[in-house]
Design an enzyme around this catalytic site. Structure first.
Site, PDB file in Angstrom:
ATOM      1  N   ASP A 112     -36.679  99.070  25.578  1.00 11.98           N
ATOM      2  CA  ASP A 112     -37.086  99.071  26.975  1.00 11.98           C
ATOM      3  C   ASP A 112     -38.581  99.403  26.967  1.00 11.98           C
ATOM      4  OD1 ASP A 112     -37.071  99.411  29.805  1.00 11.98           O
ATOM      5  OD2 ASP A 112     -36.925 101.562  29.485  1.00 11.98           O
TER       6      ASP A 112
ATOM      7  N   ASP B 180     -40.976 100.350  30.269  1.00  7.03           N
ATOM      8  CA  ASP B 180     -41.421 101.445  31.157  1.00  7.03           C
ATOM      9  C   ASP B 180     -40.638 102.723  30.868  1.00  7.03           C
ATOM     10  OD1 ASP B 180     -41.713  99.050  33.790  1.00  7.03           O
ATOM     11  OD2 ASP B 180     -43.324  99.962  32.610  1.00  7.03           O
TER      12      ASP B 180
HETATM   13  O1  LIG Z   1     -38.260  99.229  39.433  1.00 11.30           O
HETATM   14  C1  LIG Z   1     -38.293  98.561  38.417  1.00 11.30           C
HETATM   15  O2  LIG Z   1     -38.407  97.326  38.418  1.00 11.30           O
HETATM   16  C2  LIG Z   1     -38.076  99.304  37.142  1.00 11.30           C
HETATM   17  O3  LIG Z   1     -38.139 100.685  37.353  1.00 11.30           O
HETATM   18  C3  LIG Z   1     -39.041  99.111  36.056  1.00 11.30           C
HETATM   19  O4  LIG Z   1     -39.687  97.968  36.129  1.00 11.30           O
HETATM   20  C4  LIG Z   1     -38.266  99.377  34.788  1.00 11.30           C
HETATM   21  O5  LIG Z   1     -38.753  98.664  33.732  1.00 11.30           O
HETATM   22  P1  LIG Z   1     -38.124  98.977  32.276  1.00 11.30           P
HETATM   23  O6  LIG Z   1     -37.955 100.482  32.202  1.00 11.30           O
HETATM   24  O7  LIG Z   1     -36.804  98.255  32.224  1.00 11.30           O
HETATM   25  O8  LIG Z   1     -39.164  98.464  31.308  1.00 11.30           O
HETATM   26 MG   LIG Z   2     -37.467 102.133  31.409  1.00 12.91          MG
END
Ligand SMILES: O=C(O)[C@H](O)[C@H](O)COP(=O)(O)O
Ligand SMILES: [Mg+2]
Length: 302
Positions: free
Chosen positions: A24, A26
């Site tokens: 992942d 973020d």
């Molecule tokens: O609100 C959102 O779209 C998500 O919090 C964010 O983009 C999460 O991204 P990830 O942790 O899956 O990389």
């Molecule tokens: Mg994330």
């Protein structure tokens, strides 16, 4: 019961168990523009040990090509084919699963990255970053008309420029045409940004969900559509694959549902009270580490 990793021996044992590492982004690799300490060393260490690396993000605001340029700038080796975002998965879902006719359009609540992925799949769209829809002017039905053919789907993702006009137009399309699909790129409730937590894509689609009393089809993690996209491009052995994430209800659930191992990091949205004590989530990761960057000790032994 989760295994908490705190020592170099534990980190080395974990890495030896797996060939494919799904990350992942973020809250795991970075928070907004701040890369988490040690991440670059860990990713380069895995590459040097011939591990397969995939990036699996629910963030639909950016395209795979944007992420590739971000990795390049950070000195992280990555190819576009190793990057899977919910924007890309949504475009593939619309073109390959829904097979929406090419003369019909998708109405986008979302940002440039989502538009780019739709365009790359040959999907026509309205809304998104169109200046006419990015206005704070009150929305009026007296000037609104439905296009012909009708909008085939409303696709809702993270949109930091959300406004009443976009929500109102999306509502008209979904009320007017019973065949109009209501899609969400993902439904993360919050977004781990630099310095704190912001509303996530789920908080955006919640306005339409509440107004319509109708749930969208969500395409990102934890749903299997993203894993289907990955399988279409990469062979991997689930028994030798691990998903590393910061959110229990998307990343860890995605991994468990997909039959792969899971590692939770505490640098994103999950708090200690989410995994221990009376309010602990029923979604239990296989492993827990404070930060993915902690594994950098393997790349820089004392
Ligand atoms: O609100 C959102 O779209 C998500 O919090 C964010 O983009 C999460 O991204 P990830 O942790 O899956 O990389
Ligand atoms: Mg994330």
């Amino acid at each position: 019961m989760s295994t908490r990793l705190t020592t170099s021996e534990g980190y080395a044992e974990l890495i030896a168990k797996y060939d494919t590492f799904m990350f992942d982004c973020d809250g795991v690799l970075w928070r907004g523009t701040d890369v988490i300490d040690g991440i670059i060393d860990v990713l380069n260490y895995l590459r040097s040990h011939n591990k397969s690396i995939l990036f699996v993000t629910n963030n639909a605001s950016s395209s795979r090509r944007y992420y590739k340029s971000k990795f390049d700038k950070l000195g992280i080796q990555a190819s576009v084919d190793e990057i899977f975002g919910s924007a890309y998965a949504s475009a593939v879902y619309i073109s390959s699963v829904l097979k929406i006719p090419k003369d019909q359009k998708v109405y986008v609540i979302g940002m440039e990255g989502l538009e780019q992925e739709l365009a790359e799949e040959g999907i026509q769209y309205e809304g998104g970053t169109d200046p006419a829809d990015n206005t704070l002017a009150p929305f009026s039905l007296t000037t609104f008309t439905h296009p012909t053919p009708p909008i085939a789907a409303v696709l809702c993702g993270l949109d930091v420029a959300i406004n009443y006009t976009k929500i109102s137009k999306a509502l008209q399309y979904l009320l007017h045409n019973p065949d109009c699909h209501f899609l969400a790129t993902n439904e993360d409730s919050t977004y781990p940004a630099s310095g704190g937590i912001l509303p996530g894509a789920g908080a955006i689609s919640a306005t339409l969900r509440y107004a319509l009393k109708r749930d969208p089809v969500s395409i990102g993690k934890p749903n299997s559509t993203m894993l289907d996209c990955i399988r279409a491009k990469h062979d991997f052995d689930p028994a030798r694959t691990i998903m590393i994430g910061d959110r229990l209800d998307t990343d860890i659930l995605f991994g468990k549902s997909g039959g792969v191992s899971t590692l939770l990091v505490m640098t994103g949205v999950t708090k200690e009270s989410d995994i221990t004590g009376p309010n602990a989530s029923p979604v239990v990761p296989g492993y827990i580490v404070q930060s993915l960057g902690d594994l950098a000790v393997l790349a820089n032994p004392a």
